[in-house]
Design a protein around this motif. Sequence first.
Motif: not given
Length: 274
Positions: A248-253
């Motif tokens: 997971w990253t801050l850009a994950s949906d």
Amino acid sequence: MTAETTPIPGLTEDGQLLTATIDAVRTAGERVREQFTADARPADLPAIWAALAANDAISNAYLRDALLAARPGAGWVEEELDSSLLPDGEWWVTDPVEGNVNAVHGLPDWAVTATLIRDNRPVLAAVHLPMTGDTYTAVAGGGAFQNGTPLNVSAKSDLRSAYVGTGQAQPGENAETVRRMGESTSAMLTDGFVLRTSVPATLQLTQVAAGRMDVFWQFSEVRSGLVSGALLVAEAGGTITDIQGRPWTLASDDFLAAAPGVHLQAVTTLSAIR
């Protein structure tokens, strides 16, 4: 304790910063709590939005200045419903009243959160629940705590025994997100033990970190509602990914937090929702 607190011997730099962060969320939370009433009954949508804005303003009037004084040079994310990656460096991501919709309807399930993001990774978090007095904290590599007591995720290994949860990230979700929410809820009602649906996300994530719940997932990324809880769960020994099981990253949906023993089973159930 204030942002100018005398350093405590033996603490890391982030540990020192945590003391000021705790003070900030507690003080901001107390100021909102002074205005809280269990008799609140907003009559319509304009009244709800006005009450939400008033609570945010009360909290932010203290929170922003306190945190920027504690970490000069860190950036400040203005919009709590933002998503996606931040520029490199340090940023404060806060929710001045996480679960504000509960507060303005006279419900006690709300918090003040502050998370320091460093190069797009949460490294420090404090979550204060003014109505119970509980404070949850985590520093990357240093564990997660509730009122100073270490937290550990559950040891469950069978999704059929798991207490699972999800919730709505924000008002006005689009039709595709609503569809996925509905399908995933139906799937987890079948594959899990008991399902909890509530807001805000952070309060459910504190329960996963404490081992009282086992799985939390959410569609429709809202950064401020996930970063503090993600760090708490990770530091308590949990697994944080997207719903496909990818990092997971801050850009994950989307977002999934789970006890390690049930994480892959949760991925199997949720990844089928397209």
